[in-house]
Scaffold this active site. Sequence first.
Site, PDB file in Angstrom:
ATOM      1  N   ASP A   1      80.307  52.827   3.603  1.00  0.00           N
ATOM      2  CA  ASP A   1      79.825  54.199   3.429  1.00  0.00           C
ATOM      3  C   ASP A   1      80.888  55.166   3.958  1.00  0.00           C
ATOM      4  OD1 ASP A   1      76.703  55.528   3.118  1.00  0.00           O
ATOM      5  OD2 ASP A   1      78.300  56.765   3.983  1.00  0.00           O
ATOM      6  N   ILE A   2      81.098  56.238   3.232  1.00  0.00           N
ATOM      7  CA  ILE A   2      82.157  57.197   3.589  1.00  0.00           C
ATOM      8  C   ILE A   2      81.803  57.996   4.847  1.00  0.00           C
ATOM      9  CG2 ILE A   2      81.448  59.213   2.231  1.00  0.00           C
ATOM     10  CD1 ILE A   2      84.373  59.229   1.123  1.00  0.00           C
TER      11      ILE A   2
ATOM     12  N   ASN B   1      66.704  54.513   0.316  1.00  0.00           N
ATOM     13  CA  ASN B   1      66.144  55.854   0.154  1.00  0.00           C
ATOM     14  C   ASN B   1      65.809  56.061  -1.320  1.00  0.00           C
ATOM     15  OD1 ASN B   1      66.595  56.462   2.900  1.00  0.00           O
ATOM     16  ND2 ASN B   1      68.716  57.039   2.480  1.00  0.00           N
TER      17      ASN B   1
ATOM     18  N   GLY C   1      65.049  60.957   0.793  1.00  0.00           N
ATOM     19  CA  GLY C   1      66.387  61.278   1.292  1.00  0.00           C
ATOM     20  C   GLY C   1      67.505  60.722   0.422  1.00  0.00           C
ATOM     21  N   GLN C   2      67.182  60.353  -0.823  1.00  0.00           N
ATOM     22  CA  GLN C   2      68.220  59.817  -1.714  1.00  0.00           C
ATOM     23  C   GLN C   2      69.115  60.950  -2.200  1.00  0.00           C
ATOM     24  OE1 GLN C   2      66.706  57.711  -5.136  1.00  0.00           O
ATOM     25  NE2 GLN C   2      68.735  56.954  -5.725  1.00  0.00           N
TER      26      GLN C   2
ATOM     27  N   HIS D   1      70.958  51.915  -4.283  1.00  0.00           N
ATOM     28  CA  HIS D   1      71.839  51.267  -3.300  1.00  0.00           C
ATOM     29  C   HIS D   1      71.039  50.935  -2.060  1.00  0.00           C
ATOM     30  CE1 HIS D   1      72.020  55.622  -2.854  1.00  0.00           C
ATOM     31  NE2 HIS D   1      72.143  55.433  -1.546  1.00  0.00           N
ATOM     32  N   LEU D   2      71.446  49.856  -1.409  1.00  0.00           N
ATOM     33  CA  LEU D   2      70.841  49.443  -0.143  1.00  0.00           C
ATOM     34  C   LEU D   2      71.829  49.762   0.959  1.00  0.00           C
ATOM     35  CD1 LEU D   2      69.609  47.612  -2.462  1.00  0.00           C
ATOM     36  CD2 LEU D   2      68.980  46.043  -0.624  1.00  0.00           C
ATOM     37  N   HIS D   3      71.339  50.393   2.021  1.00  0.00           N
ATOM     38  CA  HIS D   3      72.188  50.642   3.187  1.00  0.00           C
ATOM     39  C   HIS D   3      72.048  49.443   4.127  1.00  0.00           C
ATOM     40  CE1 HIS D   3      72.699  55.149   2.688  1.00  0.00           C
ATOM     41  NE2 HIS D   3      71.635  54.957   1.937  1.00  0.00           N
TER      42      HIS D   3
END
Length: 112
Positions: free
Chosen positions: A29-30, A85, A91-92, A98-100
């Site tokens: 993640d950036i 999300n 909060g998407q 995608h999965l965090h």
Amino acid sequence: MDCLFCKIVAGEIPAKLVHQEETLLAFADIHPQAPTHVLVLPRRHLGSLAEAGKQDRELLGRLLEAVAEIASRLGLSGGYRTVINTGADGGQTVEHLHLHLLGGRPMHWPPG
Ligand code: AMP
Ligand code: ZN
């Protein structure tokens, strides 16, 4: 379609790849929210979990399995947090499922 994560999948935008296979990709993640913060996603565009259907069952299962494999490979033996999300209230911000995978520090509950 103007999708940021499709552009990363296509190699048009650079990302720090953590894992890749036929149907999935994982990259850092950036804006990491933990010492380890990886995003795991299908290469094929799927807007969100809310858009997944029967035909995506195998893909969804593999996404979760891949998260566990990546967590193990990254040495997150003390545990980790997995977050999806969905939609505005969820909060998407990027509309490509995608999965965090978050780890490397204790997580708190409830989330914000
Ligand atoms: P979400 O809010 O669940 O949709 O998560 C989107 C995530 O994508 C956020 O954690 C962002 O920091 C992350 N993100 C946005 N742009 C990039 C990028 N170019 N490379 C890697 N991660 C990104
Ligand atoms: Zn996409």
